[in-house]
Scaffold this active site. Structure first.
Site, short mmCIF file in Angstrom:
data_model
loop_
_atom_site.label_atom_id
_atom_site.label_comp_id
_atom_site.label_asym_id
_atom_site.label_seq_id
_atom_site.Cartn_x
_atom_site.Cartn_y
_atom_site.Cartn_z
N LYS A 24 -1.11 12.00 4.93
CA LYS A 24 -0.96 11.09 6.07
C LYS A 24 -0.26 9.80 5.62
O LYS A 24 0.67 9.32 6.27
CB LYS A 24 -2.33 10.76 6.68
CG LYS A 24 -2.30 9.67 7.74
CD LYS A 24 -3.43 8.66 7.52
CE LYS A 24 -2.93 7.25 7.45
NZ LYS A 24 -3.95 6.28 7.06
N LYS B 15 0.84 -1.20 0.00
CA LYS B 15 0.00 0.00 0.00
C LYS B 15 0.88 1.25 0.00
O LYS B 15 0.60 2.22 -0.73
CB LYS B 15 -0.94 0.00 1.20
CG LYS B 15 -1.84 1.25 1.33
CD LYS B 15 -2.87 1.35 0.21
CE LYS B 15 -3.62 2.68 0.20
NZ LYS B 15 -4.64 2.81 1.23
#
Lengths: 295, 295
Positions: A240, A172
């Site tokens: 983030k 990811k």
């Protein structure tokens, strides 16, 4: 076969994913911090619980999808956390996007209680969650992956077991690196075209078929041409995720110069109040630096 | 309809392109600096000439494909250059990859002699040149583009009229920006995967279907996995193209931070003797910086 599932964090992504588990014929105990979020899910057939521990006490496989590394830690190990209710042999499946190194630590801590863990972050956004077409990148033991696979198939399409614990989060993170840097590539090229007085739409069309062609050129390139930054995937979330990437790079001692550069452009957008725009808005940073040029 | 064409620069790209014009039924006068290059082409049916001016004297449409901006200037305006032989109404089609701003100047200078000019750089490499599947990005007047189009169709597939003079070179520069920065994106992600102990092949497979998917992930990603840097497109040529990009950015006052960064990585490869590798070799710069990790 109906499985007793648990679900912690039915938010923008989590809610449709939980719904797809219920649609798949599985019982579902759920916990949400916000009462409305839980109510919406119980109205759809879930059983509401007062804590992650209570969810875990009723479930064989417990899904978590929350915002960030400390949130996962709190949900798993905090007061009334999963670890205080889960039975040995149960599985925690964390679908949040968090730190790969923290993930390995969490899996090891759960293992001391006889609880298995998979990391299974997703890509594909709210649309993918609703349509059960998410890409799911999974880290953990192969036999645990096989056990959870029928549930993943309720939620996604492209389901890949990448490797051991943490490998899903690594994949990811790689995804977010490539997406961020490719958006920068497209934004710089279209800015260069504009500033040269060329039509960026024609340039994009000329480039799409060749080696410069990508999903990002197609989707984010069009957003840049339309000056339409409705998300999509928000700057605030991408920033983030890039913080996780850069922290991991820092821990490992690996230089990621372009990822670092684009993280700075996402930081700039946070400072200019653009957190809720799609991350194709990195083009705005370039335009603020040197002007937009004629279109 | 057979057209009297001229061809200057039958090199690795130019030779198969000239051959495809001959195959298309067009007569072709040619000039090459190297005698062998010219001989190879006359053996295939071209008429050899002693200078660009002589080529121009026999042709209605004159193609040039040489290395760099000063080479085009020499071929067009030097002693025995095209301008000294070309008739008013003839067309110069420069298929080299050179400076967009210099291109506009060359077109203006040719216009004073009544000579039209198109800039028409290509992408697709030697394979595309041989198979007549090149992408051709064209700048110049629309009516001149229409006149030359049947000849472009002998050489390529995706033929786009991007805009006025220089716009073809702008599009090509944009192509090289996107390709360079996307290679960096893929190289950083696969390096990050390796250094985290994940299998980069599985990470690539997990990413291919989603937003991180691209032609570069497919082709250059595989080259990185295989550690096989046979070109493809050479570092030395990509670095030259990025010099043109960065010079143009300098002239226009437009900041291209990621393109500048990747140009430095191409510079580093030139310094380490890797000019003849495929530009996917930027991963080597990252590995030299922080190590390769286990695979």
């Amino acid at each position: 076969m109906s499985i007793n599932t648990g679900f912690i964090g039915p938010g923008i992504m989590g809610y449709p994913m939980a719904i797809n588990l219920i649609k798949g014929g599985h019982s579902l105990h759920a916990f949400a911090r916000r009462a409305e979020a839980l109510q919406r899910l119980t109205a759809a057939g879930a059983t509401g619980c007062a804590s992650p521990a209570e969810v875990a006490a009723h479930a064989d496989i417990i899904f978590t999808i929350v915002s960030d590394t400390p949130d996962v830690e709190a949900v798993l190990f905090g007061e009334h956390g999963v670890v205080h209710g889960a039975r040995p042999g149960s599985v925690v499946v964390d679908m949040s996007t968090i730190s790969p190194t923290a993930t390995k630590t969490f899996a090891a801590r759960l293992a001391t209680h006889g609880i298995e863990m998979l990391d299974a972050p997703v890509s594909g956004g709210e649309t993918g969650a609703i349509n059960a077409t998410l890409s799911i990148m999974v880290g953990g033991k192969p036999e645990v992956f096989e056990r959870v696979k029928p549930l993943f198939e309720c939620m996604g399409k492209n389901i890949v077991h990448v490797g051991d614990s943490g490998a899903g989060q690594v994949a990811k993170a790689c995804n977010q690196i490539v997406v961020a840097v490719t958006i920068e590539a497209v934004a710089e090229a279209l800015t260069f075209a504009r500033r040269n007085g060329a039509d960026p739409a024609k340039v994009r069309a000329a480039l799409m078929g060749g080696f410069a062609g990508s999903k990002i050129m197609e989707v984010h390139g069009q957003r840049i041409l339309d000056n339409d930054f409705k998300p999509g995937f928000k700057v605030g979330l991408h920033q983030k995720d890039m913080r996780i990437v850069m922290e991991t790079a820092h821990q490992l001692g690996v230089a990621l110069p372009a990822a670092a550069l684009v993280t700075q452009h996402l930081n700039a957008l946070m400072g200019s109040g653009d957190a809720d725009l799609d991350s194709a808005a990195v083009v705005k940073v370039l335009e603020r630096m040197s002007g937009k040029g004629n279109d």
